[in-house]
Every structure is written in C-alpha cells, then in structure tokens.
Design an enzyme around this catalytic site. Sequence first.
Site, PDB file in Angstrom:
ATOM      1  N   HIS A 120       0.804  -1.220   0.000  1.00 39.76           N
ATOM      2  CA  HIS A 120       0.000   0.000   0.000  1.00 39.76           C
ATOM      3  C   HIS A 120       0.840   1.275   0.000  1.00 39.76           C
ATOM      4  CE1 HIS A 120      -3.798  -2.069   0.365  1.00 39.76           C
ATOM      5  NE2 HIS A 120      -3.329  -2.779   1.373  1.00 39.76           N
ATOM      6  N   GLN A 222      -0.653 -13.492   5.129  1.00 42.86           N
ATOM      7  CA  GLN A 222      -1.807 -12.700   5.541  1.00 42.86           C
ATOM      8  C   GLN A 222      -3.111 -13.443   5.260  1.00 42.86           C
ATOM      9  OE1 GLN A 222      -0.283  -8.584   3.839  1.00 42.86           O
ATOM     10  NE2 GLN A 222      -1.933  -8.290   5.311  1.00 42.86           N
ATOM     11  N   GLU A 224      -6.912 -12.522   5.152  1.00 49.69           N
ATOM     12  CA  GLU A 224      -7.689 -11.281   5.137  1.00 49.69           C
ATOM     13  C   GLU A 224      -8.957 -11.382   4.282  1.00 49.69           C
ATOM     14  OE1 GLU A 224      -4.985  -8.270   3.738  1.00 49.69           O
ATOM     15  OE2 GLU A 224      -3.882  -9.695   2.514  1.00 49.69           O
ATOM     16  N   ASP A 250      -9.410  -5.747   5.329  1.00 49.69           N
ATOM     17  CA  ASP A 250      -9.780  -6.510   4.136  1.00 49.69           C
ATOM     18  C   ASP A 250     -10.802  -7.599   4.471  1.00 49.69           C
ATOM     19  OD1 ASP A 250      -8.378  -5.568   1.724  1.00 49.69           O
ATOM     20  OD2 ASP A 250      -6.580  -5.926   2.911  1.00 49.69           O
TER      21      ASP A 250
END
Length: 357
Positions: A120, A222, A224, A250
Amino acid sequence: MATLKYPPTTAAASSLSTLRSKPFAFNTSKLLSFSFKTQNPTSTTFKTLTPLKSSSNTTSTTTNPSDLSPVVSTVPPETLKSRLRNGETLYGLFLLSFSPTVAEIAGLAGYDFVVVDMEHGPGGICDALSCLRALAVTGTPAILRLPESCPTWAKKALDLGPQGIMFPMIEGPKAAKKAVSYCRFPPNGVRGSAHTVVRASAYGIDEGYLGNYEEELLIMCQVESEEAVKRVEEIAAVDGVDCIQMGPLDLSASMGYLWDPANKKVKEMMRVAEKAVLGVQAKADVKGGAFLAGFAMPHDGPDDLRRRGYHMVSGAVDVGLFRSAAVEDVKRFKMGLMDGPDEQEDGKDADDKYWSE
C-alpha cells in the site's frame, strides 16, 4: 647534487576483525543513552579480505584491551523468529512513507520490528532498500510486505536481506506452500539464486548465508478474507509458515462491511481465525505451528490483541501517527485563535514545553 634515497617500504602485518552488532535499544529513561548488543555474534578475522564465515556455535575468549584480536561471543544470535519461539511478544510499526528518516526514528524509538509496506505504500525495491539501511543503523529488524504473492517480488525482496517477508492475500494451504517455496532455493523451493553478490549475504562476504537463511527468515502469510478464514487452520499448519498476519480491514470488506470493521459479525470471524491459529500452535503433532500476528484497530487495541494470544502486534502506521499529530497541532492553534492569546507568566509562553517534547 645529493641523491634522495627512500627506505624500502615494509608491509605491516595486520588482521581486520569484524563484529556484527545487535540492535541498540533506545532507553527512554536515559535520554540519548544507547546500549549496544550483539545481533549476529559471528567473529571472524579478515586476512587479505577473506570472506566472513558465520557460525552459530561460538566460544568465549578474553582479550587484553590493547589486543586487536577478535572478540568472540557466546550469546546466540537473536532474530524475530527466535524471540517468538522464546515466548516474547513483539511490537512493531508499519512504514508507508518510505522515508529513511522516519524509519530511523522508528528504530531509535524502540520498536521490535518495522514492516516496510510495498503493498500500500508508494515505494518499490530501491525505496525499500534505503529504509532497510536506515533500520540497520538502529539494529531494528525489517519485514517487507510484498505488493503481491509471486516469485518475482519475493526474489527481489529477499535479496535485500530483510529479516521477515509478508505475503498478502493467502487464501489457502496451496498458496501458502507456494509462498514458502518462493523463499527457498532449489531443491526446497524455486527462489532464484544470486547469493554470491546480493545484500542478503553481505554481498557474498557471509559464507554461512546458505546454511542459515531458512532458520533466520520469518515467513508471514496474511489471512484477510472470509474464504481464507475458513482454511486458516490448514494455512497455519503449512511447514515454513511462521506467522499468520490477520487483516481486519480486508476481512471486513470481504464480508460486506468495508465501513464497519467493528461489526459484530466481523469480530466473530476474527475470533474464529484466532482460535484456529492458536489451536494449531498448541498441537503437539504439528511442527511449531504459526504464531498469531495482527494490526491494532481503534476498537481493538494492542493490549487487546496481546491478551488474546497475539505474539506480533503492529500498533500504528507511520503516516497515521504523523497525520494525527499534525491535525491535533493545527487544531490547538486554531482553537487558540478563537480563545484569544494565552496568559503569560514572567514573559514565558505558557506552552514552554513545546521545544522539549
């Protein structure tokens, strides 16, 4: 005319010893007082630039203060992975600004790790390298979060030499196994090999890199999405996965609650995932199991995560910290304009602590 005669030069026999330093910790009770520790206690003598050989089995030697021979430590190397296995709970920060200065401040502040976020944040490999170098100065371990889970990004990130790597959007055990394979050289994986020249191996100087890198690298997957939570137990059981990083934002979006991560259904789904990961870790028949890692939210603070069994907690994002401080600073000033000038005592500003903060 006299002829100038120069004595023949003699080469002074010398040896160059190197000491690898462990992170120095910033002691807030003693301003600007730093204690240096040994991070990778490998001691080697360079003879005509002989490559460094790392070793985890070292012995202690006592040297005279005037003796320039190497000092060998008996302290085993500490990494994020070894600290987790020792039962520590680690506290970190996400770095989205890609500012080496902010990275250095974060390290000096005492964070146990910093996640350089290429998913990000605006930076790429070159920008991440500058941040890793700034963190290295403070001895703070860096984790690189990839833009996507693929062998190309993993290869470039790992060659920089982070202590951890984070793969986003892992949906099941198959994806987790692929992620692990991206981190390992053949025959155990598919990572491309340039270990003789990349930063991860001290540009080829660290001859022990190939023997140690798997044990020292922290691999984080991750979870999510709602689909990933359903298979989180299988993901956590994959050999080589060291941490399950929960992604609450998310996850809430995948459940249809993008604007409401504190929704009751989202929190229930988070608890399901947490219990599954902790359950895998507790099983004796699973080798190690994955540790639980997470990001604090306004409704779910760092202490809440720690109490529920998280061993890696990220409390904030660098740009978020600056945003909050900047907004509050401007707000204070504008409120002062509305209230009028503050009373002063003895010609001193009432807020004389500003410059000492």
